[in-house]
Design an enzyme around this catalytic site. Structure first.
Site, mmCIF file in Angstrom:
data_model
loop_
_atom_site.group_PDB
_atom_site.id
_atom_site.type_symbol
_atom_site.label_atom_id
_atom_site.label_comp_id
_atom_site.label_asym_id
_atom_site.label_seq_id
_atom_site.Cartn_x
_atom_site.Cartn_y
_atom_site.Cartn_z
ATOM 1 N N HIS A 131 0.798 -1.186 0.002
ATOM 2 C CA HIS A 131 0.082 0.075 -0.093
ATOM 3 C C HIS A 131 0.856 1.068 0.089
ATOM 4 O O HIS A 131 1.473 1.585 0.857
ATOM 5 C CB HIS A 131 -0.835 -0.041 1.270
ATOM 6 C CG HIS A 131 -1.857 0.939 0.932
ATOM 7 N ND1 HIS A 131 -3.351 1.154 1.182
ATOM 8 C CD2 HIS A 131 -1.933 2.522 1.239
ATOM 9 C CE1 HIS A 131 -3.714 2.170 1.232
ATOM 10 N NE2 HIS A 131 -3.070 3.053 1.039
ATOM 11 N N LEU B 267 2.644 6.933 -4.486
ATOM 12 C CA LEU B 267 4.259 7.731 -5.226
ATOM 13 C C LEU B 267 3.533 9.103 -5.741
ATOM 14 O O LEU B 267 4.649 9.796 -6.043
ATOM 15 C CB LEU B 267 4.371 6.986 -6.043
ATOM 16 C CG LEU B 267 5.232 5.538 -5.577
ATOM 17 C CD1 LEU B 267 5.451 4.675 -7.002
ATOM 18 C CD2 LEU B 267 6.389 5.771 -4.885
ATOM 19 N N ARG B 268 2.396 9.702 -5.866
ATOM 20 C CA ARG B 268 2.187 10.756 -6.340
ATOM 21 C C ARG B 268 2.555 10.849 -7.924
ATOM 22 O O ARG B 268 2.482 9.742 -8.423
ATOM 23 C CB ARG B 268 2.683 11.986 -5.677
ATOM 24 C CG ARG B 268 2.608 11.801 -4.045
ATOM 25 C CD ARG B 268 0.957 12.004 -3.575
ATOM 26 N NE ARG B 268 0.894 12.178 -2.149
ATOM 27 C CZ ARG B 268 -0.178 11.719 -1.417
ATOM 28 N NH1 ARG B 268 -1.024 10.983 -2.059
ATOM 29 N NH2 ARG B 268 -0.191 12.079 -0.365
ATOM 30 N N HIS C 276 -4.929 -0.857 5.425
ATOM 31 C CA HIS C 276 -4.297 0.075 6.632
ATOM 32 C C HIS C 276 -5.564 0.223 7.955
ATOM 33 O O HIS C 276 -5.733 1.032 8.431
ATOM 34 C CB HIS C 276 -4.133 1.440 6.507
ATOM 35 C CG HIS C 276 -5.124 2.143 5.419
ATOM 36 N ND1 HIS C 276 -6.467 2.151 5.839
ATOM 37 C CD2 HIS C 276 -4.912 2.834 4.634
ATOM 38 C CE1 HIS C 276 -7.089 2.744 4.848
ATOM 39 N NE2 HIS C 276 -6.096 3.377 3.702
ATOM 40 N N LEU D 67 -5.163 9.187 7.785
ATOM 41 C CA LEU D 67 -6.500 8.510 7.772
ATOM 42 C C LEU D 67 -6.297 7.051 7.317
ATOM 43 O O LEU D 67 -5.561 7.111 6.440
ATOM 44 C CB LEU D 67 -7.260 9.531 7.024
ATOM 45 C CG LEU D 67 -7.974 10.626 7.293
ATOM 46 C CD1 LEU D 67 -8.551 11.431 6.450
ATOM 47 C CD2 LEU D 67 -8.705 10.588 8.563
ATOM 48 N N ASP E 79 1.260 2.585 3.560
ATOM 49 C CA ASP E 79 0.502 3.677 3.150
ATOM 50 C C ASP E 79 1.392 5.158 3.595
ATOM 51 O O ASP E 79 0.710 5.993 3.583
ATOM 52 C CB ASP E 79 -0.576 3.633 4.513
ATOM 53 C CG ASP E 79 -1.736 4.626 3.895
ATOM 54 O OD1 ASP E 79 -1.800 5.185 2.750
ATOM 55 O OD2 ASP E 79 -2.483 5.165 4.915
ATOM 56 N N HIS F 80 3.190 14.674 1.591
ATOM 57 C CA HIS F 80 2.645 16.090 1.490
ATOM 58 C C HIS F 80 3.747 17.061 1.529
ATOM 59 O O HIS F 80 4.671 16.727 2.595
ATOM 60 C CB HIS F 80 1.433 15.941 2.274
ATOM 61 C CG HIS F 80 0.258 15.384 1.811
ATOM 62 N ND1 HIS F 80 -0.546 15.510 0.940
ATOM 63 C CD2 HIS F 80 -0.165 14.374 2.638
ATOM 64 C CE1 HIS F 80 -1.418 14.624 1.166
ATOM 65 N NE2 HIS F 80 -1.329 14.046 2.277
ATOM 66 N N ALA G 82 -3.602 14.766 5.550
ATOM 67 C CA ALA G 82 -3.583 13.588 6.199
ATOM 68 C C ALA G 82 -2.509 12.808 5.468
ATOM 69 O O ALA G 82 -2.476 12.526 4.267
ATOM 70 C CB ALA G 82 -4.958 12.967 6.207
#
Length: 344
Positions: free
Chosen positions: A14, A17-18, A175, A220, A248, A252, A264
């Protein structure tokens, strides 16, 4: 006391990578530790078709530094209108390995997500028929449900009916954060698995508020009570092949985390295996880490284990205070702190 541990090269089941410059900044961190990763499709716009997944995969491989070996395992973003034909094409592609269910509004870039699971019956039936796993963000988003109860309510309202209607559908409860979810996955009949993050193994919700607001611990599903953290550790170290590693890791820019309405997500790709080693070491279960990180995920997805290895050594080192992230910077979880394990 174990000083060194060599395991089969792990996978991350999970990962975020944007795209663009952000992708180029974070991809090497994952590729240094993991052989493969399930890539989340919540871009803007989301990855809803095989064609889009193929293009995203090409961008990931193009961003991979020379000399690094890494295989992105692509996913599609489920919507109310995903056609069964797209599911069949996804399975046939060989590079799409799952379909992600985001309840609309549940997390970052989930606005295009599913509003009612019953609208997806055609796609879900096709997934069950061809053997393509459904990857579930397991939270309800109703405004009257306490944020700390979203996962438990999701089990009753969505997961239980889903498994009743599609008993042979492979489902990953992503998650997981609660004792409720751990017990559900442990006891469920049929093909059900779950990913567990390092931060949910290491921290409870106090971490968000200790000494003030700690935005880099906000994710989250949100961190829960200590009793839930303990249940997750017990599940991860139990030896059950239903639980496997999923970071996960969700990057950011610093300014979007340290903000009046911060995003988040915890960034852990740089030091993921060190964090997992810390959690398993604290539980006296380092001997269970290899199965959790390297064996259980491939078994669930029907893929071979990696052939390389990764070595973890008990060694103090300081995590950077921040990392480059395109034109901005990125703050990893536990920035500036000393870690007790080092991956090589």
């Amino acid at each position: 006391m174990t000083q060194k541990l060599t395991i089969t090269r792990p996978d991350d089941w999970h990962l975020h990578l944007r795209d663009g410059a952000a992708l180029a900044a974070v991809l090497p961190d994952t590729a240094r530790q993991f052989g493969r990763a399930i890539i989340m499709p919540n871009l803007k716009p989301p990855v809803t078709t095989v064609e889009q997944a193929q293009a995203y995969r090409a961008r990931i491989l193009a961003a991979l530094p020379a000399g690094m070996s890494f295989e992105p395992l692509m996913t599609l973003y489920l919507t109310d209108n995903t056609p069964a034909e797209e599911i069949v094409a996804a399975k046939a592609s060989g590079f799409v390995h799952g379909v992600k269910l985001y309840p609309a509004g549940a997390t970052t870039n989930s606005d295009a997500g599913v509003t009612d699971i019953r609208r997806c019956a055609g796609a879900l039936e096709a997934m069950q028929r061809v053997g393509l796993p459904l990857l579930v963000h397991g939270e309800v988003t109703d405004g009257d449900i306490d944020i700390f109860d979203r996962e438990a309510v999701f089990i009753d309202r969505v997961m239980t009916p889903l498994r009743r209607d599609f008993p042979e559908l492979k489902v990953v409860f992503e998650h997981i954060t609660t004792r409720d979810a751990a017990q559900y996955v442990r006891d469920a009949s049929g093909p059900v698995g779950a990913t567990i993050t390092a931060h949910h193994l290491l921290y409870n919700r106090n971490a968000i508020f200790t000494g003030g607001i700690r935005p880099h611990y906000y994710c989250l599903p949100v961190l829960k009570r200590e009793t839930h953290r303990e249940a997750l550790v017990a599940a991860a170290t139990s030896g059950s092949d239903r639980f496997f590693l999923g970071t996960d890791s969700a990057p950011h820019a610093r300014g979007l985390k340290e903000h009046a309405c911060g995003c988040a997500g915890c960034y852990t790709a740089l030091h993921a295996m060190e964090l997992y080693a810390e959690a398993f070491d604290a539980a006296g279960a380092l001997d269970k880490l290899e199965a959790f990180a390297s064996f259980n995920g491939p078994a669930f997805y029907g893929l071979p284990r990696n052939t390389g290895t990764l070595t973890l050594e008990r060694e103090d080192w300081q995590l950077p205070a921040e990392l480059p992230y395109g034109d901005a910077t990125l703050v990893p979880l536990r920035a500036g702190e000393t870690l007790r394990w080092k991956a090589r």
